[in-house]
Enzyme design. Structure first.
Site, PDB file in Angstrom:
ATOM      1  N   ARG A 142       1.299  -1.392  -0.088  1.00 28.93           N
ATOM      2  CA  ARG A 142       0.245   0.000   0.223  1.00 28.93           C
ATOM      3  C   ARG A 142       1.108   1.656  -0.282  1.00 28.93           C
ATOM      4  NH1 ARG A 142      -4.056  -0.916   4.932  1.00 28.93           N
ATOM      5  NH2 ARG A 142      -1.978  -1.793   5.601  1.00 28.93           N
ATOM      6  N   ASN A 179      -6.683  -3.374   1.806  1.00 32.23           N
ATOM      7  CA  ASN A 179      -6.424  -4.344   1.766  1.00 32.23           C
ATOM      8  C   ASN A 179      -7.909  -4.850   1.604  1.00 32.23           C
ATOM      9  OD1 ASN A 179      -3.860  -4.716   1.790  1.00 32.23           O
ATOM     10  ND2 ASN A 179      -3.190  -4.912   3.972  1.00 32.23           N
TER      11      ASN A 179
END
Ligand SMILES: [Fe+3]
Ligand SMILES: [Mg+2]
Ligand SMILES: [Zn+2]
Ligand SMILES: [Zn+2]
Lengths: 764, 336
Positions: free
Chosen positions: A22, A40
């Protein structure tokens, strides 16, 4: 005029959580002036991204082409959706509370950036033993539950200090959202205890190094368990460690300070160097240079050395000055499971260690070091554990939910979930009571961690494997898979092969459905339909398991049937003449002398014949001796003892043993061993030719513990590849019994789906 | 049930156990039978009786140290003894193959009489059948025994408790090794003697003297000490840990089993018992055993542990702890 904005939704699946994915996307998006968000979810990572189409395309390409090192992308799905007017930033938003947790990630060796900080006196993490970031650090071994969040790991007792908290919340920082970070202020603490268990030393690492420098034995708590360490150059220290540990002649692995220290002792190719330094940080079996400076007791009589690099700051602290190579062997008594708890370590390792270097972070999962080899352009799996467990092996299709119980030795079990097969950490030899209890506990704990609810137990056909007993006691419906078919199926699963193959299983021993001990088997088939087309001729295995411990017994079995006069002479020379007559009677009477087609025993018998150990401290020791005797320069091979039989073929190991016995006085063991290896490789080529001729097959699968023999595998690959066969070996899954569970899962799953209970068509 | 009976199903291991469970226990459900002890304990107005029966099929019928006749008497006397019962009387049924030598039969009868006298028990009823050549292997003998159990005596495989000690009355594997040598004409015959003997005189006085402290008495016959301990561990829901170094095995037996790749812990005994005893009485009972000629090599070989119900293990000479499983009866190598 600017291009009209587009908005894409990207769904990335694979190992993309806990690897800094990320933050990577965040920086990528900001650099390309894109807006949107990432989070996620249960499958991996979900992204919505908005901006000019060319920038979107660059984003998408970068995501696939240069993701963080530990990420493994299985697939990216793209969908174009309506743009969101007015969006002006890219953000990381909270995880979707999904039905399933993301895939758990294996432990990652310390990354170059963290190592650089570790060695930088100006850095606030100088010599910090627990340095880690989004890319590196422990993962699986500290996991209590999923999803992977600090609060559900062994880092939970160590709240972040303000400095670390700032890094954690800064999107541009490489510790952004990293769950395992710490610093000397807030992180776990190292401690030192002396042999009596007395705490002490202001400088634990310094006290530990003093022990190593003085030739002592240090117990070190690492990532997946304790190691026992000593200076690999100090012969007395190495011998003492071997004696105290009750270790047979098996080689010790050596951890080197850095790649240069390895290169001084071993020949290292570029691929091997990459394997050694990669995030898995496995033990890699390398060819040792002549005249190295390591103590001979590290790997007595062997050409190969298992080398690896430090994978945590704790280990980096062990090296100093001349101390550049350490024996790092698993912290246990030989045959017992690795110690992970501090109390058990003190109890079990206390009698061996001169001191303990530990820390106050709990190890949740026992995880031995993984072992690999680089050979002929691919890795060969030897042991799959730390750094690889529990990353799933992904299959082309879904499997029913099952537990694959694995084999008896080098046990690994597997759990399935959809198309994923989760291989558990290495469990060792289930004959050992503590290993078996750990096996039971680990299966239960992995089921909880992964939310797996097996509906079947798939096991080996051997009724006396403790894994088979576990299956029987599980209360689940049972399915048995033949040992050597499981060896072959593991390769088919791991390498995603389809279509018919010739499977060559060269192995120690496994239960055959005809009551014989199999181990030199050739199968043709695919899916659930297999035929055993070739095998070694059966010879008696005098004394069953005793023949594994005493290789001379197989020599006797072969020569007794083919060259009795040479047997007498040889037994006299080796002073084994007293034992054989009674044993021969027992063989005749059928007392504990089951027929065997094992190639492992063939190598044993030939080794003993040529002067190898009459008693083996570990299974395979005689074969290892034989391999290390071979003179690669020796040409020539024996006539192939290969004959057609029925609708298949047979190989006569006894005829070849007799041929060796006849040449024993003319050629030395170096030349004869080489001739033998060449002959075995040529026999496999002969079998492959047969399969091509009879069944149009040109794909060959090699598996089984015998192929850990580097020379044999090199020769076999060369024989097969020059004739255009496509050869598959297990690259990341063990080629030995550590791979059995994957084969059981793949083949067992197929059998369950199709309602088949005998894949060998009753062929006995 | 499908298929044919396999030899392994008579071997005393897992296969035998499951055959008995599935075929017999499913139909004969008397709680005494389901306990799986050496003899059944039957209550009646006058007290408690033990009842047991055993068939003897040993080949060859004569072996160093004994013969099938001595075995048939000792086996049944011992099964009564293991429940703490003093024999009231024994019966014997003979199945004899046509052509069997009368002089051999006479020798067997004499040997039975001698063993009965040694044990102080009487043969009180019998039956004799002759079958055609090939329908039996020489001679089969079945003996049945009935005995009385003194008040207060309570023994059984389900009574072992954590902390208890495991004793054996002498060297292990003697009978199995002697039979193996004799049967297969492996040369060496005579070097090894079967231990076949009645144990009532050795053990019944101790049972009287240590009521409650002796919890389990067993004769580790077919399947040996390993199999018997697995049964006890399951029956009692405990773990049992043995120490290899403490287990008495004759050097001749050790040498033979090493050569043949067999494990003396799985070999039959016909004149040995194992005792599970309370820890505080262990030393006294061991000393008492050692004072008797048949117990001179008695030893404490292990202990009973809590947890891991059913697990039997062995701490080896090298310090590792190995599982001693209930064998399937197949005996194929497990080392890959
Ligand atoms: Fe195998
Ligand atoms: Mg009985
Ligand atoms: Zn890092
Ligand atoms: Zn901090």
């Amino acid at each position: 005029m600017p291009q009209p904005f587009e908005r894409w939704r990207l769904t990335v699946s694979g190992l993309v959580q806990g690897v800094g994915f990320r933050p990577f996307l965040f920086n990528l998006a900001r650099g390309l002036e894109l807006t949107g968000w990432v989070r996620n979810n249960f499958a991996g990572v979900e992204i919505e991204i908005q901006g000019a189409p060319t920038a979107l395309a660059r984003f998408s390409a970068a995501l696939r082409e240069r993701p963080p090192a530990a990420a493994q992308i299985d697939g990216v799905e793209r969908e174009t959706i309506p743009p969101l007017p007015g969006e002006d930033d890219f953000t990381i938003i909270p995880s979707q509370s999904g039905r399933l947790p993301g895939s758990p990630l294996p432990d990652q060796g310390i990354c170059p950036d963290c190592a650089a900080e570790f060695f930088d006196p100006a850095n606030r993490r100088y010599h910090h033993p627990f340095n880690s970031c989004t890319l590196c650090g422990p993962r699986f071994t500290i996991m209590e539950a999923l999803p992977f969040d600090r609060s559900r790991t062994a880092m939970e007792p160590f709240p972040l200090c303000p400095d670390c908290q700032t890094e954690y919340t800064s999107p541009a920082d490489r510790r952004f959202h990293a769950q395992t970070i710490a610093c000397p202020q807030c992180g776990p603490k190292l401690w030192f205890r002396d042999a009596q268990g007395r705490p002490g030393a202001d400088d634990p690492a310094g006290a530990a190094r003093r022990i190593l420098k003085a030739g002592g034995i240090l117990a070190v708590k690492g990532i997946g368990g304790y190691h026992l360490a000593c200076d690999a150059r100090n012969a007395a220290a190495v011998d003492r460690l071997r004696r105290l540990k009750g270790r047979d002649n098996r080689a010790f692995a050596v951890m080197f300070r850095d790649p240069e220290a390895i290169a001084a002792v071993c020949r290292v190719t570029a691929e091997e160097a990459a394997l050694l330094a990669g995030p898995v940080r496995p033990i890699v079996l390398l060819l040792q240079r002549e005249g190295g400076t390591l103590a001979p007791g590290v790997n007595p009589g062997l050409r190969e050395l298992g080398a690896f690099l430090p994978y945590t700051g704790i280990q980096l602290l062990l090296f100093e000055d001349e101390l550049t190579a350490l024996v790092m062997t698993s912290g246990n008594r030989s045959g017992e499971p690795l110690s992970i708890g501090d109390e058990e370590a003190r109890r079990d390792l206390g009698p061996m260690a001169d001191g303990f270097l530990g820390h106050d972070r709990r190890i949740r999962w026992r995880c031995d070091d993984s072992v690999l080899r680089w050979q002929a352009g691919r890795t060969i799996g030897i042991r799959r554990s730390r750094g690889l467990t529990p990353a799933p092996v992904r299959l082309e299709r879904k499997l029913p939910p099952l537990l694959a119980c694995g084999a008896q030795q080098k046990n690994v079990f597997a759990l399935t979930q959809d198309e994923r097969v989760y291989l558990g950490p290495h469990q060792g030899d289930l004959d050992n009571a503590a290993s078996f209890l750990a096996y039971r506990e680990t299966i239960a704990a992995m089921q909880r961690l992964l939310h797996c609810q097996p509906e079947w137990a798939v096991h080996d056909l051997h009724p006396d494997y403790n894994s088979t007993r576990y299956a029987r006691e599980s209360g689940l419906p049972l399915l048995g898979v033949q040992h050597h078919l499981a060896h072959i199926a593991a390769v088919i699963a791991a390498e995603r092969l389809d279509g018919p193959v010739l499977g060559v299983a060269f192995d120690g021993s496994g239960y055959g459905p005809d009551g014989a001990v199999w181990g030199g088997e050739f199968f043709i088939g695919s899916g659930c339909a297999w035929r055993r087309v070739g095998q070694l001729e059966y010879y008696p295995l005098p004394g069953g398991e005793a023949a594994v411990r005493e290789p001379w017994r197989m020599t006797a079995a072969y020569l007794n049937a083919n060259a009795p006069a040479l047997l007498e002479e040889w037994l006299e020379a080796r002073e084994l003449g007293k034992s054989w007559p009674l044993l021969r009677q027992a063989v005749r009477a059928g007392i504990n002398a089951p027929p065997t087609s094992s190639v492992g025993r063939w190598f044993d018998g030939v080794a003993a014949l040529l002067g190898g150990p009459a008693r083996a401290g570990y299974e395979g020791e005689a074969a290892v001796w034989l391999e290390n005797q071979a003179d690669p320069a020796a040409e020539d091979r024996f006539e192939l003892p290969f004959r057609l039989a029925g609708d298949g073929f047979r190989i006569d190991p006894g005829a070849l043993a007799a041929a060796l016995a006849r040449e024993r006085h003319r050629l030395g063991p170096a030349a004869l061993s080489m001739k033998f290896h060449r002959t075995v490789a040529a026999l496999i080529r002969e079998a492959a030719r047969w399969a091509r001729r009879e069944a149009g097959i040109d794909r060959v699968v090699l598996s089984g513990g015998v192929f850990q023999n580097r020379l044999l595998l090199d020769l076999t690959l060369a024989e097969l590849e020059t004739e255009g066969f496509r050869v598959a070996v297990p690259q990341w899954v063990p080629i030995n019994d550590g791979g059995i569970a994957l084969g059981q899962a793949w083949l067992g799953g197929l059998m369950i789906e199709r309602g088949v209970d005998d894949v060998l068509g009753g062929a006995r | 049930m499908n298929g044919k009976i396999r030899l392994a199903e008579g071997g005393g291991g897992e296969a035998t156990a499951s055959l008995i469970r599935e075929l017999f226990w499913s139909r004969f459900r008397h709680p005494q039978l389901l306990r799986g002890n050496d003899a059944a304990v039957l209550e009646h107005a006058g007290g408690r009786l033990a009842l047991t029966t055993d068939a003897f099929v040993v080949t060859p019928w004569r072996f160093p140290g004994g013969d099938i006749g001595r075995l048939a008497i000792a086996g049944t006397v011992n099964d009564l003894t293991m429940m703490g019962a003093a024999a009231l009387g024994l019966t014997a049924a003979f199945i004899i193959e046509e052509g069997f030598d009368k002089s051999d039969l006479e020798q067997i009868a004499a040997s039975m009489a001698a063993a009965a006298a040694e044990a102080g028990v009487d043969l009180v009823a019998g039956d004799t059948k002759v079958v055609r050549k090939g329908e039996a292997d020489g001679i089969f003998i079945t003996t049945t025994g009935v005995g009385t159990i003194a008040p207060g005596v309570r023994l059984g495989g389900e009574l072992a408790r954590p902390g208890d000690r495991v004793l054996v009355t002498g060297t292990l594997g003697d009978h199995g090794a002697a039979i193996l040598l004799a049967r297969e004409e492996l040369g060496l015959s005579g070097a090894l003697q079967s231990d076949v003997a009645p144990l009532n005189r050795l053990l019944l006085p101790l049972v009287g003297e240590y009521p409650g402290a002796i919890r389990v008495l067993r004769d580790p016959t077919r399947g040996g000490l390993a199999t018997t301990l697995n049964e006890i561990a399951r029956q009692s829901g405990v773990a049992i840990r043995l120490r290899e170094a403490a287990i008495p095995v004759r050097p001749e037996v050790r040498g033979l089993t090493e050569l043949l790749g067999l494990d003396p812990l799985y070999l039959a005994n016909e004149g040995k018992a194992l005792l599970v005893v309370a820890p505080e009485a262990a030393d006294a009972i061991l000393a008492a055993l050692r004072r008797q000629p048949r117990g001179s090599r008695a030893a404490e070989v292990g202990e009973v542990l809590a947890g891991n119900a059913g697990l039997v293990s062995l701490v080896t000479a090298s310090g590792g702890e190995r599982i001693i499983p209930l064998g399937s009866g197949e005996q194929l190598p497990r080392i890959c």
